[in-house]
Design an enzyme around this catalytic site. Structure first.
Site, PDB file in Angstrom:
ATOM      1  N   HIS A 306       3.652  -1.895  -0.229  1.00  0.00           N
ATOM      2  CA  HIS A 306       3.054  -0.689   0.332  1.00  0.00           C
ATOM      3  C   HIS A 306       2.494   0.159  -0.791  1.00  0.00           C
ATOM      4  CE1 HIS A 306       2.641   3.015   2.685  1.00  0.00           C
ATOM      5  NE2 HIS A 306       2.682   2.234   3.737  1.00  0.00           N
ATOM      6  N   ASP A 363       4.841  -3.161   9.270  1.00  0.00           N
ATOM      7  CA  ASP A 363       4.157  -4.207  10.030  1.00  0.00           C
ATOM      8  C   ASP A 363       4.927  -5.520  10.083  1.00  0.00           C
ATOM      9  OD1 ASP A 363       1.837  -2.724  10.704  1.00  0.00           O
ATOM     10  OD2 ASP A 363       1.243  -2.830   8.609  1.00  0.00           O
TER      11      ASP A 363
HETATM   12  N1  CMC Z   1       2.412 -10.493  -1.587  1.00  0.00           N
HETATM   13  C1  CMC Z   1       2.335 -10.936  -2.856  1.00  0.00           C
HETATM   14  N2  CMC Z   1       2.089 -10.152  -3.919  1.00  0.00           N
HETATM   15  C2  CMC Z   1       1.917  -8.849  -3.677  1.00  0.00           C
HETATM   16  C3  CMC Z   1       1.987  -8.313  -2.389  1.00  0.00           C
HETATM   17  C4  CMC Z   1       2.245  -9.186  -1.317  1.00  0.00           C
HETATM   18  N3  CMC Z   1       2.328  -8.726  -0.062  1.00  0.00           N
HETATM   19  N4  CMC Z   1       1.765  -6.982  -2.426  1.00  0.00           N
HETATM   20  C5  CMC Z   1       1.562  -6.679  -3.720  1.00  0.00           C
HETATM   21  N5  CMC Z   1       1.672  -7.817  -4.489  1.00  0.00           N
HETATM   22  C6  CMC Z   1       1.593  -7.894  -5.933  1.00  0.00           C
HETATM   23  C7  CMC Z   1       0.173  -7.716  -6.441  1.00  0.00           C
HETATM   24  O1  CMC Z   1      -0.489  -8.970  -6.530  1.00  0.00           O
HETATM   25  C8  CMC Z   1       0.412  -7.080  -7.780  1.00  0.00           C
HETATM   26  O2  CMC Z   1       0.842  -8.084  -8.674  1.00  0.00           O
HETATM   27  P1  CMC Z   1       0.491  -7.968 -10.266  1.00  0.00           P
HETATM   28  O3  CMC Z   1       1.134  -6.715 -10.725  1.00  0.00           O
HETATM   29  O4  CMC Z   1       1.057  -9.204 -10.838  1.00  0.00           O
HETATM   30  O5  CMC Z   1      -1.005  -7.923 -10.338  1.00  0.00           O
HETATM   31  C9  CMC Z   1       1.606  -6.160  -7.527  1.00  0.00           C
HETATM   32  O6  CMC Z   1       2.310  -6.777  -6.433  1.00  0.00           O
HETATM   33  C10 CMC Z   1       1.218  -4.740  -7.134  1.00  0.00           C
HETATM   34  O7  CMC Z   1       0.370  -4.848  -6.040  1.00  0.00           O
HETATM   35  P2  CMC Z   1      -0.831  -3.854  -5.711  1.00  0.00           P
HETATM   36  O8  CMC Z   1      -1.908  -4.604  -5.032  1.00  0.00           O
HETATM   37  O9  CMC Z   1      -1.175  -3.044  -6.907  1.00  0.00           O
HETATM   38  O10 CMC Z   1      -0.122  -2.910  -4.692  1.00  0.00           O
HETATM   39  P3  CMC Z   1      -0.866  -1.849  -3.860  1.00  0.00           P
HETATM   40  O11 CMC Z   1       0.033  -0.693  -3.799  1.00  0.00           O
HETATM   41  O12 CMC Z   1      -2.246  -1.632  -4.322  1.00  0.00           O
HETATM   42  O13 CMC Z   1      -1.020  -2.571  -2.443  1.00  0.00           O
HETATM   43  C11 CMC Z   1      -0.621  -3.310  -0.276  1.00  0.00           C
HETATM   44  C12 CMC Z   1      -0.248  -2.307  -1.370  1.00  0.00           C
HETATM   45  C13 CMC Z   1       0.047  -2.885   1.019  1.00  0.00           C
HETATM   46  C14 CMC Z   1      -2.151  -3.337  -0.029  1.00  0.00           C
HETATM   47  C15 CMC Z   1      -0.131  -4.696  -0.717  1.00  0.00           C
HETATM   48  O14 CMC Z   1       1.250  -4.672  -0.977  1.00  0.00           O
HETATM   49  C16 CMC Z   1      -0.451  -5.774   0.314  1.00  0.00           C
HETATM   50  O15 CMC Z   1      -1.556  -6.306   0.321  1.00  0.00           O
HETATM   51  N6  CMC Z   1       0.518  -6.103   1.215  1.00  0.00           N
HETATM   52  C17 CMC Z   1       0.297  -7.047   2.253  1.00  0.00           C
HETATM   53  C18 CMC Z   1      -0.514  -6.414   3.376  1.00  0.00           C
HETATM   54  C19 CMC Z   1       0.303  -5.463   4.229  1.00  0.00           C
HETATM   55  O16 CMC Z   1       1.416  -5.771   4.632  1.00  0.00           O
HETATM   56  N7  CMC Z   1      -0.273  -4.300   4.542  1.00  0.00           N
HETATM   57  C20 CMC Z   1       0.386  -3.293   5.372  1.00  0.00           C
HETATM   58  C21 CMC Z   1       0.707  -2.055   4.610  1.00  0.00           C
HETATM   59  S1  CMC Z   1       1.704  -0.905   5.560  1.00  0.00           S
HETATM   60  C22 CMC Z   1       0.587  -0.163   6.637  1.00  0.00           C
HETATM   61  C23 CMC Z   1       0.724   1.312   6.797  1.00  0.00           C
HETATM   62  O17 CMC Z   1       1.700   1.939   6.351  1.00  0.00           O
HETATM   63  O18 CMC Z   1      -0.196   1.909   7.373  1.00  0.00           O
END
Ligand code: CMC
Length: 431
Positions: A306, A363
């Site tokens: 998240h 989710d």
């Molecule tokens: N699976 C695998 N790796 C992940 C995931 C995941 N679900 N989420 C983050 N990572 C990794 C990412 O690759 C990165 O790795 P590194 O540091 O080696 O490059 C690290 O964790 C940090 O990730 P980030 O992309 O910088 O994290 P973020 O805060 O930008 O993204 C997110 C948050 C929700 C977009 C992401 O965790 C994700 O894509 N999750 C899966 C989709 C999902 O479940 N979305 C629903 C969010 S809740 C909805 C709401 O509250 O409205």
């Protein structure tokens, strides 16, 4: 109380006031920065920008805290109904019994749609995406209820809020019925909010759907847990549209469009697709996790991680328990639930996920509950709309009542061509 911030640029120094929120979050007030220095700030995605002061919802993502009007989300797990929470979000305090009864009565009275509006659904193709239908029909409410295009006072606003919260559920159910080619079912004034929604979704003129109180409770909890989440993409959209003094219907219709995106409300659909892919493709949870960790593979563990929560999403905890209760009650087995349980178990002890603070989010389990209730995947994001609507309404009102009342109008750093003469068509034609 921190002092002023100092910015030095181009040999000049500027003192910028700071402010601190009630939970200690600090901000630098740059509202006069451009006037004074000629500089603007650059913050794509606005991740470092507070666009408003708000007293509705508080999140501490590191500690896994979510509170509505100061009340921890966990305290909503057993007690109130969704309508009470809606009233709390909109009015800033818990209602007195007569206030809640009055609001509920308004909801009941306003559940049916205008007959002409009901006929509008017949104009949509059967395979229309329900989110498009819901957004269009919320906009259409403005045509049928134009006495609410401007707000006279708080009582008038409450009438409007009740109408919208009540009618969105009818709109959602009719969007589903239309997609199934099945007859629309009128709301039943004897039923409570969630039970009435399930009735409109699943009853037929010749076959009354019997609402299981445990299913009703689970749905009530899901709606509560989605009711607000401070300045997320759709809420910000609602506030931005509202800042132009556009009416609540138009602003919420825009919120639906923002929520539609897979990076926002659409993620619960992606969780189900992931679980289904693992199930049908014969991939083991272990193998899928390996793919999600592999940077050369686009797969992610959907429903994990998240932007704000770097701890267990408090909503996910409650939903996981609700999910187990629903499946136990229905005495149902779902291979997708077994896969979800296994994925969670593996991820929570895997250093990749632990080190990056990736935990289940809201989710991860909500879709499994919807599926158990019989709500099809294409309706998941619509369910999110019903839940989030009270938050949008409360945030729109807060924006509307803001003292400064400024239209949201950001700046940009222009990177296009500098002055560039118009060339008449005849001179543009290539020889
Ligand atoms: N699976 C695998 N790796 C992940 C995931 C995941 N679900 N989420 C983050 N990572 C990794 C990412 O690759 C990165 O790795 P590194 O540091 O080696 O490059 C690290 O964790 C940090 O990730 P980030 O992309 O910088 O994290 P973020 O805060 O930008 O993204 C997110 C948050 C929700 C977009 C992401 O965790 C994700 O894509 N999750 C899966 C989709 C999902 O479940 N979305 C629903 C969010 S809740 C909805 C709401 O509250 O409205």
């Amino acid at each position: 109380m921190p002092g002023n911030a100092t910015l030095s640029v181009d040999g000049q120094t500027y003192e910028l006031p700071t402010l601190v929120g009630s939970e200690g979050e600090k901000a630098i007030d740059i509202s006069k920065l451009r006037d004074r220095s000629g500089y603007i700030t650059y913050d794509p995605g606005l991740g470092n920008t507070g666009m408003c002061k708000s007293s509705i919802t508080y999140i501490d993502g590191d500690k896994g805290i979510l509170r509505y009007r100061g009340i921890p989300i966990e305290q909503f797990a057993n007690h109130p109904n969704f309508i009470e929470v809606a009233w709390l979000l909109i009015n800033g305090r818990l209602p007195q019994p007569e206030e809640l009864a009055g609001f509920s009565a308004k909801l009941t009275a306003n559940a049916p749609l205008h007959e002409a509006m009901r006929h509008h659904f017949e104009g949509f193709p059967v395979n229309a995406p329900p989110m498009a239908v819901v957004s269009a029909m919320i906009s259409t409410l403005a045509c049928f209820h134009h006495q609410f295009l401007t707000i006279e006072d708080d009582a008038h606003f409450e009438e409007l809020a009740a109408r919208l919260i009540s009618k969105v559920r009818t709109i959602a159910a009719y969007a589903y019925k239309r997609s199934q080619g099945r007859p629309f079912i009128y709301p039943d004034p004897r039923l409570r909010y969630c039970a009435n929604f399930l009735h409109m979704m699943f009853s037929m003129p010749y076959d009354q759907y019997l609402v299981d109180p445990d299913i009703e409770d689970a749905l009530n909890l899901i709606f509560i847990l989605h009711a607000d989440h401070e300045q997320n993409c759709s809420t910000t959209t609602v506030r931005v549209v509202g800042s132009s003094k556009a009416n609540l219907f138009a602003s919420c219709a825009a919120g639906v469009s923002a929520l539609w995106g897979p990076l926002h409300g659409g993620a619960n659909v992606e969780v189900m697709e992931m679980l289904d892919k693992i199930h049908k493709g014969g991939v083991t949870p272990e193998a899928y996790l390996a793919q999600a960790k592999d940077k050369s593979n686009p797969a992610r563990l959907m429903g994990f991680g998240h932007r704000v929560y770097k701890n267990y999403d408090p909503r996910a905890k409650l939903l996981q328990q609700a999910c187990e209760r629903v499946f136990a009650k229905l005495k149902r087995k779902d291979p997708l639930l077994d896969i979800a349980r296994k994925l969670e178990e593996l991820a929570l002890k895997d250093p990749y996920f632990v080190d990056r603070k990736l935990y289940p989010n809201v989710d991860f389990y909500s879709g499994l509950i919807f599926r158990a209730i019989g709500i099809p995947t294409e309706m998941f994001t619509v369910m999110f709309v019903i839940g989030r609507l009270p938050g949008w309404i409360a945030q729109w009102k807060e924006q509307h009542d803001m003292e400064s009342g400024k239209i949201v109008r950001p700046r940009q750093v222009y990177t296009g061509k500098t002055i560039n003469d118009f060339v008449p068509m005849e001179q543009r034609i290539k020889a």
